[in-house]
Scaffold this motif. Structure first.
Motif, PDB file in Angstrom:
ATOM      1  N   ILE A  28      12.231 -56.311   5.230  1.00  0.00           N
ATOM      2  CA  ILE A  28      11.036 -57.538   5.638  1.00  0.00           C
ATOM      3  C   ILE A  28      10.804 -57.098   7.064  1.00  0.00           C
ATOM      4  CG2 ILE A  28      10.962 -60.156   6.252  1.00  0.00           C
ATOM      5  CD1 ILE A  28      12.670 -60.267   3.758  1.00  0.00           C
ATOM      6  N   MET A  29      12.029 -56.874   8.031  1.00  0.00           N
ATOM      7  CA  MET A  29      11.876 -56.875   9.316  1.00  0.00           C
ATOM      8  C   MET A  29      10.848 -55.377   9.547  1.00  0.00           C
ATOM      9  SD  MET A  29      15.875 -57.485  10.716  1.00  0.00           S
ATOM     10  CE  MET A  29      15.305 -56.843  12.335  1.00  0.00           C
ATOM     11  N   ILE A  30      11.197 -54.478   8.809  1.00  0.00           N
ATOM     12  CA  ILE A  30      10.285 -53.125   8.746  1.00  0.00           C
ATOM     13  C   ILE A  30       8.830 -53.511   8.661  1.00  0.00           C
ATOM     14  CG2 ILE A  30       9.932 -50.963   7.698  1.00  0.00           C
ATOM     15  CD1 ILE A  30      12.830 -50.531   7.669  1.00  0.00           C
ATOM     16  N   PHE A  31       8.553 -54.302   7.565  1.00  0.00           N
ATOM     17  CA  PHE A  31       7.248 -54.671   7.057  1.00  0.00           C
ATOM     18  C   PHE A  31       6.583 -55.393   8.288  1.00  0.00           C
ATOM     19  CE2 PHE A  31       4.627 -57.853   4.956  1.00  0.00           C
ATOM     20  CZ  PHE A  31       3.738 -56.980   4.494  1.00  0.00           C
ATOM     21  N   VAL A  32       7.292 -56.358   8.779  1.00  0.00           N
ATOM     22  CA  VAL A  32       6.737 -57.129   9.921  1.00  0.00           C
ATOM     23  C   VAL A  32       6.262 -56.209  10.964  1.00  0.00           C
ATOM     24  CG1 VAL A  32       7.156 -58.950  11.497  1.00  0.00           C
ATOM     25  CG2 VAL A  32       7.467 -59.457   9.121  1.00  0.00           C
ATOM     26  N   LYS A  33       7.248 -55.338  11.359  1.00  0.00           N
ATOM     27  CA  LYS A  33       7.024 -54.490  12.613  1.00  0.00           C
ATOM     28  C   LYS A  33       5.757 -53.452  12.184  1.00  0.00           C
ATOM     29  CE  LYS A  33       8.655 -50.486  12.847  1.00  0.00           C
ATOM     30  NZ  LYS A  33       7.614 -49.276  12.897  1.00  0.00           N
ATOM     31  N   ASP A  34       5.692 -53.071  11.105  1.00  0.00           N
ATOM     32  CA  ASP A  34       4.443 -52.224  10.675  1.00  0.00           C
ATOM     33  C   ASP A  34       3.172 -53.150  10.675  1.00  0.00           C
ATOM     34  OD1 ASP A  34       5.979 -50.059  10.231  1.00  0.00           O
ATOM     35  OD2 ASP A  34       6.295 -50.332   8.147  1.00  0.00           O
ATOM     36  N   ARG A  35       3.138 -54.365  10.237  1.00  0.00           N
ATOM     37  CA  ARG A  35       1.996 -55.240  10.153  1.00  0.00           C
ATOM     38  C   ARG A  35       1.531 -55.574  11.699  1.00  0.00           C
ATOM     39  NH1 ARG A  35       2.699 -53.653   6.014  1.00  0.00           N
ATOM     40  NH2 ARG A  35       1.716 -52.097   6.890  1.00  0.00           N
ATOM     41  N   VAL A  36       2.473 -55.594  12.449  1.00  0.00           N
ATOM     42  CA  VAL A  36       2.237 -56.045  13.926  1.00  0.00           C
ATOM     43  C   VAL A  36       1.652 -54.750  14.676  1.00  0.00           C
ATOM     44  CG1 VAL A  36       3.210 -56.386  16.269  1.00  0.00           C
ATOM     45  CG2 VAL A  36       3.925 -57.932  14.367  1.00  0.00           C
ATOM     46  N   SER A  37       2.223 -53.509  14.498  1.00  0.00           N
ATOM     47  CA  SER A  37       1.818 -52.111  14.744  1.00  0.00           C
ATOM     48  C   SER A  37       0.405 -51.797  14.322  1.00  0.00           C
ATOM     49  CB  SER A  37       2.698 -51.294  14.576  1.00  0.00           C
ATOM     50  OG  SER A  37       2.424 -50.069  14.878  1.00  0.00           O
ATOM     51  N   ASP A  38       0.229 -52.159  13.128  1.00  0.00           N
ATOM     52  CA  ASP A  38      -1.274 -51.771  12.515  1.00  0.00           C
ATOM     53  C   ASP A  38      -2.210 -52.807  13.169  1.00  0.00           C
ATOM     54  OD1 ASP A  38      -0.063 -50.102  10.936  1.00  0.00           O
ATOM     55  OD2 ASP A  38      -0.241 -51.536   9.012  1.00  0.00           O
ATOM     56  N   LEU A  39      -1.791 -54.057  13.384  1.00  0.00           N
ATOM     57  CA  LEU A  39      -2.742 -55.053  14.135  1.00  0.00           C
ATOM     58  C   LEU A  39      -2.933 -54.502  15.604  1.00  0.00           C
ATOM     59  CD1 LEU A  39      -4.184 -57.853  13.963  1.00  0.00           C
ATOM     60  CD2 LEU A  39      -2.288 -58.809  14.941  1.00  0.00           C
ATOM     61  N   PHE A  40      -2.078 -53.980  16.210  1.00  0.00           N
ATOM     62  CA  PHE A  40      -1.873 -53.497  17.524  1.00  0.00           C
ATOM     63  C   PHE A  40      -2.761 -52.458  17.722  1.00  0.00           C
ATOM     64  CE2 PHE A  40      -0.416 -51.390  21.196  1.00  0.00           C
ATOM     65  CZ  PHE A  40      -0.218 -52.136  22.350  1.00  0.00           C
ATOM     66  N   ILE A  54      -2.971 -55.962  25.368  1.00  0.00           N
ATOM     67  CA  ILE A  54      -1.875 -56.850  25.513  1.00  0.00           C
ATOM     68  C   ILE A  54      -2.311 -58.179  25.737  1.00  0.00           C
ATOM     69  CG2 ILE A  54       0.123 -57.506  27.288  1.00  0.00           C
ATOM     70  CD1 ILE A  54       0.639 -54.160  27.544  1.00  0.00           C
ATOM     71  N   LEU A  55      -3.380 -58.108  26.598  1.00  0.00           N
ATOM     72  CA  LEU A  55      -4.285 -59.648  26.861  1.00  0.00           C
ATOM     73  C   LEU A  55      -4.693 -60.318  25.538  1.00  0.00           C
ATOM     74  CD1 LEU A  55      -5.153 -61.020  29.251  1.00  0.00           C
ATOM     75  CD2 LEU A  55      -7.423 -59.970  29.153  1.00  0.00           C
ATOM     76  N   VAL A  56      -5.330 -59.466  24.695  1.00  0.00           N
ATOM     77  CA  VAL A  56      -5.562 -60.169  23.358  1.00  0.00           C
ATOM     78  C   VAL A  56      -4.304 -60.667  22.580  1.00  0.00           C
ATOM     79  CG1 VAL A  56      -6.354 -59.665  21.048  1.00  0.00           C
ATOM     80  CG2 VAL A  56      -7.752 -58.672  22.914  1.00  0.00           C
ATOM     81  N   PHE A  57      -3.345 -60.057  22.733  1.00  0.00           N
ATOM     82  CA  PHE A  57      -1.933 -60.541  22.004  1.00  0.00           C
ATOM     83  C   PHE A  57      -1.239 -61.790  22.819  1.00  0.00           C
ATOM     84  CE2 PHE A  57      -2.084 -56.683  19.505  1.00  0.00           C
ATOM     85  CZ  PHE A  57      -1.681 -57.090  18.386  1.00  0.00           C
ATOM     86  N   ALA A  58      -1.538 -61.803  24.125  1.00  0.00           N
ATOM     87  CA  ALA A  58      -0.900 -62.787  24.888  1.00  0.00           C
ATOM     88  C   ALA A  58      -1.766 -64.107  24.585  1.00  0.00           C
ATOM     89  CB  ALA A  58      -1.192 -62.376  26.444  1.00  0.00           C
ATOM     90  N   ILE A  59      -3.061 -63.881  24.590  1.00  0.00           N
ATOM     91  CA  ILE A  59      -3.917 -65.172  24.451  1.00  0.00           C
ATOM     92  C   ILE A  59      -3.881 -65.609  23.054  1.00  0.00           C
ATOM     93  CG2 ILE A  59      -6.399 -65.993  24.115  1.00  0.00           C
ATOM     94  CD1 ILE A  59      -7.125 -64.030  26.389  1.00  0.00           C
ATOM     95  N   SER A  60      -3.711 -64.700  21.979  1.00  0.00           N
ATOM     96  CA  SER A  60      -3.180 -65.064  20.610  1.00  0.00           C
ATOM     97  C   SER A  60      -2.126 -66.126  20.659  1.00  0.00           C
ATOM     98  CB  SER A  60      -3.104 -64.138  19.820  1.00  0.00           C
ATOM     99  OG  SER A  60      -4.278 -63.450  19.741  1.00  0.00           O
ATOM    100  N   PHE A  61      -1.113 -65.300  21.138  1.00  0.00           N
ATOM    101  CA  PHE A  61       0.426 -66.050  21.455  1.00  0.00           C
ATOM    102  C   PHE A  61       0.297 -67.481  21.937  1.00  0.00           C
ATOM    103  CE2 PHE A  61       4.303 -67.013  23.440  1.00  0.00           C
ATOM    104  CZ  PHE A  61       5.403 -67.066  22.473  1.00  0.00           C
ATOM    105  N   LEU A  62      -0.499 -67.438  23.139  1.00  0.00           N
ATOM    106  CA  LEU A  62      -0.591 -68.767  23.724  1.00  0.00           C
ATOM    107  C   LEU A  62      -1.436 -69.873  22.830  1.00  0.00           C
ATOM    108  CD1 LEU A  62      -0.941 -67.618  27.375  1.00  0.00           C
ATOM    109  CD2 LEU A  62       0.823 -68.695  26.446  1.00  0.00           C
ATOM    110  N   LEU A  63      -2.223 -69.553  22.194  1.00  0.00           N
ATOM    111  CA  LEU A  63      -3.203 -70.252  21.430  1.00  0.00           C
ATOM    112  C   LEU A  63      -2.463 -70.833  20.167  1.00  0.00           C
ATOM    113  CD1 LEU A  63      -5.890 -71.521  20.506  1.00  0.00           C
ATOM    114  CD2 LEU A  63      -6.441 -69.342  19.310  1.00  0.00           C
TER     115      LEU A  63
END
Length: 196
Positions: A28-40, A54-63
């Motif tokens: 599960i952790m590897i799957f989540v890491k892969d999805r985040v990596s793909d999104l990145f 990094i700015l897009v991810f920071a804004i997404s996190f804050l939202l």
């Protein structure tokens, strides 16, 4: 020699069964890491700059933090309300979205208006007790979702009279753990004696 092989195979089986939960969590952790990596990678391909990515991810996190805070304190967020308004105008999608949202809200802790009660019900026949989630009520009738083991996302939705259910002290998490573990993780053994 035969006894030694039997013991080795028995120890191997015990070791394998002990490691399965660890392997599942790692998968599960590897799957989540892969999805985040793909999104990145997807964001980076468009921006071609790590700073923008990094700015897009920071804004997404804050939202997401803002939306979560609004939901926790006020029960509503204008971002979600605007999205709901748009989705409500799309046929078929609006029904799927509404149902999915209600199911997720039932299991989440921020929506106090939806019942999170766990009960026992005789199903599919007398003297066979199943754990069920109360999803709705109307007068003396309960709408129950009876999940199947070990996959609680499938199951049966039934309408039963209030007199046919026995309340459980299990919460949603305990009931889900009981169902997923096919009864091995049952912390309310004393409740078995209350079942007729």
């Amino acid at each position: 020699m035969n006894e030694t092989i039997k013991k080795l195979l028995n120890y191997f089986l015990i070791g394998t069964l002990a490691v399965i939960p660890i392997v599942v969590i790692l998968q599960i952790m590897i799957f989540v890491k892969d999805r985040v990596s793909d999104l990145f990678q997807l964001v980076y391909v468009y921006a071609d700059n790590y700073l923008y990515t990094i700015l897009v991810f920071a804004i997404s996190f804050l939202l997401l933090v803002y939306i979560g805070r609004k939901l926790a304190h006020e029960g509503r967020s204008w971002v979600i309300a605007a999205f709901d308004h748009v989705i409500d105008r799309i046929p078929v999608i609006n029904t799927l979205y509404r149902v999915l949202k209600k199911v997720i809200n039932m299991f989440s802790s921020h929506d106090r208006t939806i019942s999170k009660e766990v009960v026992y019900v005789e199903y599919p026949k007398d003297d066979m007790w199943m754990t069920a989630y109360v999803t709705n009520r109307h007068e003396d009738k309960y709408v129950l979702f009876i999940p199947t083991s070990p996959n609680p996302t499938s199951g049966f939705t039934v309408i039963v009279d209030k007199s046919k259910v026995i309340k459980s002290t299990m919460n949603i998490e305990e009931a889900s753990s009981f169902i997923i573990s096919v009864g091995v993780d049952y912390g309310k053994v004393s409740e078995m004696s209350t079942l007729p």
